[in-house]
Enzyme design. Structure first.
Site, short mmCIF file in Angstrom:
data_model
loop_
_atom_site.label_atom_id
_atom_site.label_comp_id
_atom_site.label_asym_id
_atom_site.label_seq_id
_atom_site.Cartn_x
_atom_site.Cartn_y
_atom_site.Cartn_z
N ARG A 155 -1.18 9.69 0.49
CA ARG A 155 -1.91 10.92 0.79
C ARG A 155 -1.73 11.24 2.26
O ARG A 155 -1.08 10.50 3.01
CB ARG A 155 -3.41 10.73 0.51
N LYS B 237 -3.41 -2.88 -4.76
CA LYS B 237 -2.75 -3.41 -3.58
C LYS B 237 -1.93 -4.66 -3.85
O LYS B 237 -0.88 -4.88 -3.24
CB LYS B 237 -3.79 -3.70 -2.49
N HIS C 237 -12.87 -2.73 10.10
CA HIS C 237 -11.70 -2.19 9.42
C HIS C 237 -11.72 -0.66 9.35
O HIS C 237 -10.96 -0.06 8.59
CB HIS C 237 -11.56 -2.76 8.00
N GLU D 199 -5.51 -12.45 1.51
CA GLU D 199 -4.36 -12.49 2.41
C GLU D 199 -4.69 -13.34 3.63
O GLU D 199 -5.86 -13.46 4.03
CB GLU D 199 -3.98 -11.09 2.89
#
Length: 658
Positions: free
Chosen positions: A295, A120, A238, A203
């Site tokens: 995907r 990521k 999440h 982040e």
């Protein structure tokens, strides 16, 4: 560039997505090969495929993540292609490469594209170069010291993310420096377990942001289109709960900017196939790249229902080397679609994963409602795989109609034998907050208001339960002398039923007449009457001068009734098999709330603990859950070690001196 027709396809997955892929393959007359781990021997995807092979034990490395075994079966069956579904090997670059080396079409992007987005933090660098907005953060942090420094530079709150992650795993929100060490440990542990890599990055955590994703398709000829956006802001830990399209409260201008950025992202990595660019949209309507899923997404059905397209068919066509079936100008979005994810988890017990056997399923076919499911009656749900059971999706001409249709579908869909989140979904879907639109943090802030207490037992439901118990009991009676319905010569037949609802015993005096039952119960002042018949899990009954019907399931004197969308579960105490009831434990013993593997033990024998302190961590269904001290005391004994597997109800820790 591949130009080959796919005639035989292996599905390297399980559950509802495997069944979903098989459905399209059958329509396209493509032969399907399923693979399964030993616990899935009777699974629905195994039955629906043309051929199925066992590839190993419940351990993922032995089965659904075992590239060598899957390739061996693919070569044996001379398959043309492998579809990885989502999860497992779907974003595994080595698997994509191996398929290519064996001249097998991988229905997904190239290994190069997967690698570009798999890590990521590296993906963020590529997006920045492609002029796609990204969230402020710090890449490649490993030690607690590095993470602490990054958090201080970025400013709290921050979010730790698995560099090779996805699906909400390996992510922890940190609000102050005291939480960093434990949050990093948990994120690394989950990341390692789920992805085989514990690398993290940090982040800025955007407060009250929304999670908006754009579905894109790109072919091997360089053509790329978007299939509009999906709002996935309804999340817990999440993990997406409810998704919909189109997103509300976003201007068309902002959407167009996001579509263009998503297409730029696909071009930047020479992408091929179905992909999803996930963005965070801030309160001031700025959007930031979060990640790309290389995907098919779990929530792809809402896109299909609003566009009329089959995304799996598009995947197959693109994988065969064909150009995209439609140009952007010919892709239209009509109406509104909403998807609810049904998980085997107990909202009343902090959403702990649930295991058990599915005894019965209730589902009503409805126009514009779709059920994507990989479960069936008799299935055993274990600890080894994701807790997602199935998905209900509804389409309406507008959002209000879609909400109404999905709420009605949830009212009629019930799973007997295993606890699930259906009541929670109903409560959330019909809330004022959902009607107005939620941000990503809403559920974490307001979770308790969507937790549903058991419905109150009404006079009608109690009467229906009594009638079901008696009618089902009497169907087994073959002669007058076998009857157990309180038959008496020259006297009114009377009997007492002792039922249990929500741990409360309820005595009901029943008088049998020629045509009905008369009931008297201390819970209700008046005598009430009911009559009816049972047939194929449906009770048709007359109550208060009108005929009605109710769905039910009964086994071992345990009854489940569905009435007005609520599930009622009652026991006939005189006939129930008490060996099935939960064992009571001493108050000084902590028992396991679920089956799983012990991944962390914070305390040792002799330690004093305070109420709420962490004692140990359990991993089940690829997520880690913390067991905390229910009260203060001293540790007398710890019955398991790290790495041990435990079953639900196992005695974990024993207290002393309290």
């Amino acid at each position: 560039m591949i130009n080959s027709t796919i005639n035989t396809l292996l599905i390297a997955n399980r559950g509802e997505i495997a069944c979903r892929i098989i459905k399209t393959c059958k329509r396209l007359n493509i032969r399907t090969i399923a693979v399964y781990a030993t616990p899935d021997i009777h699974a629905l995807h195994v039955k629906e495929a043309d051929v199925a092979y066992c590839i190993g034990s419940e351990k993922l490395q032995d089965s659904y993540l075992n590239i060598e075994k899957i390739i061996t079966i693919a070569k044996k069956e001379q398959v043309d292609a492998i579809h990885p579904g989502y999860g497992f090997l779907s974003e595994n670059a080595l698997f994509s490469e191996r398929c290519k080396a064996e001249n097998i079409i991988f229905i997904g992007p190239s290994a190069q594209s997967i690698r570009a987005m798999a890590v990521k933090d590296e993906a963020k660098k590529i997006m920045e170069a492609a002029k796609v907005p990204t969230v402020p953060g710090k890449l490649d942090v490993q030690s607690v010291a590095e993470i602490t420094e990054a958090c201080q530079n970025i400013g709290f709150p921050v979010i730790l993310k698995a560099a090779c992650g996805g699906g909400g795993k390996g992510m922890r929100i940190v609000f102050d420096s005291k939480e960093i060490e434990e949050a990093a440990r948990q994120a690394k542990q989950e990341s390692q377990n789920a992805f085989g890599n514990d690398s993290l990055f940090v982040e800025k955590y955007l407060i009250n942001a929304r999670h908006i994703e754009v579905q894109i398709f790109r072919d091997s000829h360089g053509n790329c289109v978007h299939l509009f956006e999906r709002d996935c802001s309804n999340q817990r830990r999440h993990q997406k709960v409810i998704e919909e399209t189109p997103a509300i409260h976003l201007s068309q201008a902002l959407k167009e900017q996001m579509y263009q950025s998503a297409i730029q992202a696909a071009h930047a990595i020479d992408y091929t196939g179905a992909g999803t660019i996930e963005f965070l949209v801030s309160q001031d309507h700025h959007f930031y790249f979060m990640e790309m899923n290389t995907r098919l997404q779990v929530e792809h059905p809402v896109t299909e229902m609003t566009t009329g397209l089959d995304l799996v068919e598009w995947q197959i066509k693109v994988a065969q080397g064909e150009a995209l079936p439609l140009q952007q100008k010919n892709i239209k979005q009509i109406g509104h679609a909403i998807e609810a994810r049904i998980y085997s988890e107990d909202p009343e017990q902090h959403f702990l994963p649930q295991t058990g056997k599915i005894k019965h399923l209730f589902y009503k076919d409805s126009q514009n409602v779709r059920l994507d499911s990989g479960i069936q009656r008799g299935d055993s749900i274990g600890i080894y795989f994701d807790p997602l059971l199935c998905k209900l999706i509804a389409w309406g001409e507008n959002r209000d109609k879609a909400i109404h249709l999905l709420a009605d579908a949830l009212d009629h869909f019930k799973i007997i034998g295993i606890k699930n989140n259906i009541s929670f979904l109903q409560s959330l879907l019909l809330s004022h907050a959902f009607a107005e639109g939620l941000d990503v943090q809403h559920l974490e802030r307001n979770l308790s208001q969507y937790l549903c207490a058991a419905p109150t037992l009404s006079k009608e439901v109690l009467a229906a339960a009594c009638l079901v118990f008696i009618l089902n009991r009497n169907t087994a009676d073959n002669t007058l002398w076998d009857k157990k319905n309180a038959f008496r010569i020259n006297l009114k037949a009377q009997e007492m039923l002792l039922l249990e609802y929500q741990s409360q015993s309820i005595a009901i005096q029943i008088t049998h007449t020629q045509t009905s039952l008369e009931l008297s119960c201390p819970l209700f002042e008046s005598i009430f009457e009911i009559s009816g018949t049972v047939d194929d899990n449906i009770l048709s009954y007359q109550f208060e001068n009108s005929w009605r019907s109710i769905s039910y399931f009964i086994e071992n004197a345990q009854l489940s009734l569905i009435h007005q969308g609520h599930l009622y579960q009652l026991n006939d105490l005189a006939h129930i098999d008490h060996s099935t009831k939960t064992e009571q434990h001493d108050g000084n013993i902590i028992i396991s709330p679920m089956p799983g593997m012990i991944t962390k033990i914070w305390k040792k024998i002799g330690d004093s603990v305070n109420k709420g302190e962490k004692l140990l961590a359990l991993e089940a269904m690829k997520m880690e859950h913390t067991v905390a001290a229910p009260k203060s005391g001293k540790i007398k004994n710890i019955h398991f070690n790290m790495g041990d597997q435990v079953i639900e109800g196992s005695e974990l820790i024993e207290y002393d001196n309290i």
